[in-house]
Design a protein around this motif. Structure first.
Motif, mmCIF file in Angstrom:
data_model
loop_
_atom_site.group_PDB
_atom_site.id
_atom_site.type_symbol
_atom_site.label_atom_id
_atom_site.label_comp_id
_atom_site.label_asym_id
_atom_site.label_seq_id
_atom_site.Cartn_x
_atom_site.Cartn_y
_atom_site.Cartn_z
ATOM 1 N N GLU A 32 -0.626 -32.846 6.491
ATOM 2 C CA GLU A 32 -0.521 -33.979 7.399
ATOM 3 C C GLU A 32 0.027 -33.437 8.709
ATOM 4 O OE1 GLU A 32 0.521 -37.330 4.046
ATOM 5 O OE2 GLU A 32 0.726 -37.791 6.170
ATOM 6 N N ARG A 49 0.549 -39.504 14.488
ATOM 7 C CA ARG A 49 0.266 -38.774 13.252
ATOM 8 C C ARG A 49 -1.218 -38.906 12.965
ATOM 9 N NH1 ARG A 49 3.606 -42.746 9.216
ATOM 10 N NH2 ARG A 49 2.861 -41.284 7.670
ATOM 11 N N ILE A 51 -3.015 -39.341 10.327
ATOM 12 C CA ILE A 51 -3.539 -40.320 9.374
ATOM 13 C C ILE A 51 -3.629 -41.715 9.998
ATOM 14 C CG2 ILE A 51 -2.758 -39.061 7.349
ATOM 15 C CD1 ILE A 51 -0.425 -41.014 7.140
ATOM 16 N N GLN A 92 0.824 -33.006 2.187
ATOM 17 C CA GLN A 92 0.494 -34.414 1.966
ATOM 18 C C GLN A 92 1.452 -35.040 0.976
ATOM 19 O OE1 GLN A 92 -3.489 -35.368 0.784
ATOM 20 N NE2 GLN A 92 -4.190 -35.588 2.879
#
Lengths: 109, 115
Positions: A32, A49, A51, A92
């Protein structure tokens, strides 16, 4: 091993010009990626970020797994964007961050 | 300001002395992290807690360093027999663990200078 590389320690652009802060990472799994920012006399804070796939303060960043990059971009720089920017990586589902060395961005009027 | 609070902001000490720093996280946050940042570098992970349990320690954390979070709220980081190489900014961060990777909230840091 996890590693984040920000090749530019200093970056200076004129107001209104496009900005790109480079970030490359090394990680064997699915990472991530984050960008943190530190404005003058303020604490380190999350900018965005990968995501979330959102634009914050006009900044976007796309995770390119083929090139293992997560460059931060803004089409038109503003003077208030002057700050220290850190790219960071985590495994992650984990929260322990590995940071790059940082890029000091200066926007000239 | 209800963010992460660190005390003191600055500490100057002589080599060989012990120092202790305190971090008060955001009240509902169950994770607490310590990072160290030297000049020109990004923050480096030292250790983290979930509630009162210390779950991971970096190899950077020598035997002279110890961290505690006795009641799962505030945390202390102690450095014994300080060395000049310990001079750095010590950052604390907290987060609330949910289903996803919630962001870390950082404090202003404690700047340690060892003379």
């Amino acid at each position: 091993a996890q590693r984040v590389t920000q090749p530019e320690k200093l970056l200076s652009v004129f107001k209104g010009a496009p900005v790109e802060l480079k970030c490359n990472y090394s990680y064997s799994g699915s990472p991530e990626l984050f960008w943190y920012v530190q404005y003058s006399r303020q604490r380190l804070q999350l900018l965005l970020r990968h995501i979330s796939r959102e634009s914050i303060k006009g900044f976007t960043a796309d995770l390119n797994k083929g090139e293992t990059s997560f460059h931060l971009k803004k089409p038109f720089a503003q003077e208030e964007d002057s700050a220290m920017y850190y790219c960071a990586l985590s495994r992650q589902g984990a929260q322990k961050l590995v940071f790059g060395q940082g890029t000091r961005l200066t926007i000239n009027p | 300001d209800t963010g992460v609070s660190q005390d003191p902001r600055h500490k100057i000490t002589k080599r060989g002395q012990n120092v202790t720093f305190r971090c008060d996280p955001i009240s509902e946050h169950n994770r607490l992290y310590w990072y160290r940042q030297t000049l020109g570098q990004g923050p480096e992970f030292l250790t983290y807690f979930q509630n009162e349990a210390q779950l991971e320690k970096s190899r950077l954390l020598s035997d002279r360093f110890s961290a505690e979070r006795p009641k799962g709220s505030f945390s202390t980081l102690e450095i014994q027999r300080t060395e000049q190489g310990d001079s750095a900014m010590y950052l604390c961060a907290s987060s609330l663990v949910t289903g996803d990777n919630s962001p870390l909230h950082f404090g202003n840091g404690t700047r340690l200078t060892v003379t």
